[in-house]
Scaffold this motif. Structure first.
Motif: not given
Length: 109
Positions: A101-104, A45-49, A106-109
């Motif tokens: 696609a990979r960001a999506a 999820g977003e915690g990685e960014l 992982r829930g980053w988008l």
């Protein structure tokens, strides 16, 4: 050995596949799934960014051109492209489309 669906009699069945095009295809499928997987215990999820990376990812997903994204972030075009390249490397993405696609995934988008 590949597990198959359960049989009508209530048992389970499997197929033994020896070296063939099927085993090569299965190996490639496994390698692809392994490459895109997230290690156990690693947060998804977003915690990685960082906040800047989240903003960059959202702007790219919105379809903005590099020049506009760089202006919005207050960085040079070269810095922007370096940051995009770093994100691609982190996700093992060969293209910007694959990055999205990979960001999506992982829930980053």
């Amino acid at each position: 050995m590949l597990p198959l669906t359960s049989s009508e009699a209530g048992g389970y069945c499997a197929a033994v596949v020896r070296h063939s095009a099927v085993t090569e295809a299965l190996q490639k499928l496994f390698d692809l799934a392994w490459q895109q997987a997230t290690p156990l215990g690693q947060p998804v999820g977003e915690g990685e960014l960082s906040e800047g990376e989240r903003t960059l990812t959202r702007l790219l997903a919105a379809g903005m051109k590099d020049e506009a994204v760089a202006r919005h972030l207050g960085v040079s075009l070269r810095t922007l492209r370096r940051r995009v390249s770093e994100l691609q490397d982190r996700l093992g993405a060969a293209s910007r489309f694959q990055l999205g696609a990979r960001a999506a995934q992982r829930g980053w988008l």
